[in-house]
Design a protein around this motif. Sequence first.
Motif, PDB file in Angstrom:
ATOM      1  N   ALA A 175       0.837  -1.209   0.000  1.00  0.00           N
ATOM      2  CA  ALA A 175       0.000   0.000   0.000  1.00  0.00           C
ATOM      3  C   ALA A 175       0.869   1.254   0.000  1.00  0.00           C
ATOM      4  O   ALA A 175       0.477   2.287  -0.564  1.00  0.00           O
ATOM      5  CB  ALA A 175      -0.930   0.000   1.219  1.00  0.00           C
ATOM      6  N   ASP A 215       1.404   2.918  -3.085  1.00  0.00           N
ATOM      7  CA  ASP A 215       0.283   3.758  -3.538  1.00  0.00           C
ATOM      8  C   ASP A 215       0.135   5.004  -2.659  1.00  0.00           C
ATOM      9  O   ASP A 215      -0.872   5.715  -2.744  1.00  0.00           O
ATOM     10  CB  ASP A 215      -1.036   2.959  -3.502  1.00  0.00           C
ATOM     11  N   VAL A 230      -0.241   5.015   0.609  1.00  0.00           N
ATOM     12  CA  VAL A 230      -1.220   4.770   1.674  1.00  0.00           C
ATOM     13  C   VAL A 230      -0.508   4.210   2.913  1.00  0.00           C
ATOM     14  O   VAL A 230       0.305   3.294   2.803  1.00  0.00           O
ATOM     15  CB  VAL A 230      -2.309   3.781   1.204  1.00  0.00           C
ATOM     16  N   ASP A 241      -8.292   6.234   3.512  1.00  0.00           N
ATOM     17  CA  ASP A 241      -7.586   5.728   2.321  1.00  0.00           C
ATOM     18  C   ASP A 241      -7.082   4.302   2.560  1.00  0.00           C
ATOM     19  O   ASP A 241      -7.034   3.486   1.634  1.00  0.00           O
ATOM     20  CB  ASP A 241      -6.457   6.670   1.887  1.00  0.00           C
ATOM     21  N   ALA A 242      -6.736   3.983   3.820  1.00  0.00           N
ATOM     22  CA  ALA A 242      -6.255   2.636   4.130  1.00  0.00           C
ATOM     23  C   ALA A 242      -7.400   1.617   4.072  1.00  0.00           C
ATOM     24  O   ALA A 242      -7.228   0.514   3.536  1.00  0.00           O
ATOM     25  CB  ALA A 242      -5.595   2.613   5.510  1.00  0.00           C
ATOM     26  N   TRP A 274      -8.193   1.006   0.519  1.00  0.00           N
ATOM     27  CA  TRP A 274      -7.167   0.167  -0.111  1.00  0.00           C
ATOM     28  C   TRP A 274      -7.393  -1.310   0.259  1.00  0.00           C
ATOM     29  O   TRP A 274      -7.362  -2.194  -0.585  1.00  0.00           O
ATOM     30  CB  TRP A 274      -5.758   0.622   0.328  1.00  0.00           C
ATOM     31  N   GLU A 276     -10.274  -3.050  -1.405  1.00  0.00           N
ATOM     32  CA  GLU A 276      -9.995  -3.468  -2.782  1.00  0.00           C
ATOM     33  C   GLU A 276      -8.970  -4.611  -2.851  1.00  0.00           C
ATOM     34  O   GLU A 276      -9.128  -5.537  -3.640  1.00  0.00           O
ATOM     35  CB  GLU A 276      -9.484  -2.247  -3.571  1.00  0.00           C
ATOM     36  N   HIS A 277      -7.908  -4.551  -2.017  1.00  0.00           N
ATOM     37  CA  HIS A 277      -6.783  -5.490  -2.163  1.00  0.00           C
ATOM     38  C   HIS A 277      -6.610  -6.456  -0.993  1.00  0.00           C
ATOM     39  O   HIS A 277      -5.773  -7.362  -1.076  1.00  0.00           O
ATOM     40  CB  HIS A 277      -5.472  -4.708  -2.317  1.00  0.00           C
TER      41      HIS A 277
END
Length: 202
Positions: free
Chosen positions: A91, A94, A96, A151-152, A155, A158-159
């Motif tokens: 992360a 990105d 994050v 934002d974490a 993230w 999604e992942h």
Amino acid sequence: MSQTVAARTATRGTFRPTAVGLVVVTAAIIGTLVYRAPSLIDALRDRLGDTAAEADGGLPGGVTVFDDRYPGVANLDPDLLQALRDAAMDAAADGVVFYVNSGWRSRAYQNQLLRDAVAKYGSEEEAARWVATADTSPHVSGHAIDVGRADATAWLSEHGARYGLCQIYRNEPWHYELRPEAISRGCHLMYADPTRDPRMRG
Ligand SMILES: [Zn+2]
């Protein structure tokens, strides 16, 4: 005379759009606050730090998954912590950062949270939607983490499955646990809230 009218018109002309703009902005802010209340509380706790002693799992604001000098991080299940750190490394690419709003908690701290929740929500039934007992909380056993910031959690949403990290409750987008089978099969369907989780009836 005509100058005064012109001045009034000009004043009105500038006032109206400003007033309309204020109403729109205020409505948007209130809407956001109401809609995002749980994550707002989360964000505030993230900024202010929580009030429990560090030995009980209390964490100041700004602690990341790599800060294992704090018992709230160090006492997490080693496999969960490793998965979080693996994900956090990726992360970071990105931009994050994974903050820990809450990780491991002592039984005393969990009981305090439950008492606070009953006071806040007015009943044990409603409090149970947000806070588990010391016997049932996966935080007390070190198997859950409340991740910040927005934002974490976005993230991870999604992942996270790629690392076995799954959101468990639909009403708690910040609460993650390790589900190793998710790496091959994806995360399980979420419970609406903790009262739907069979573990909470134990
Ligand atoms: Zn949690």
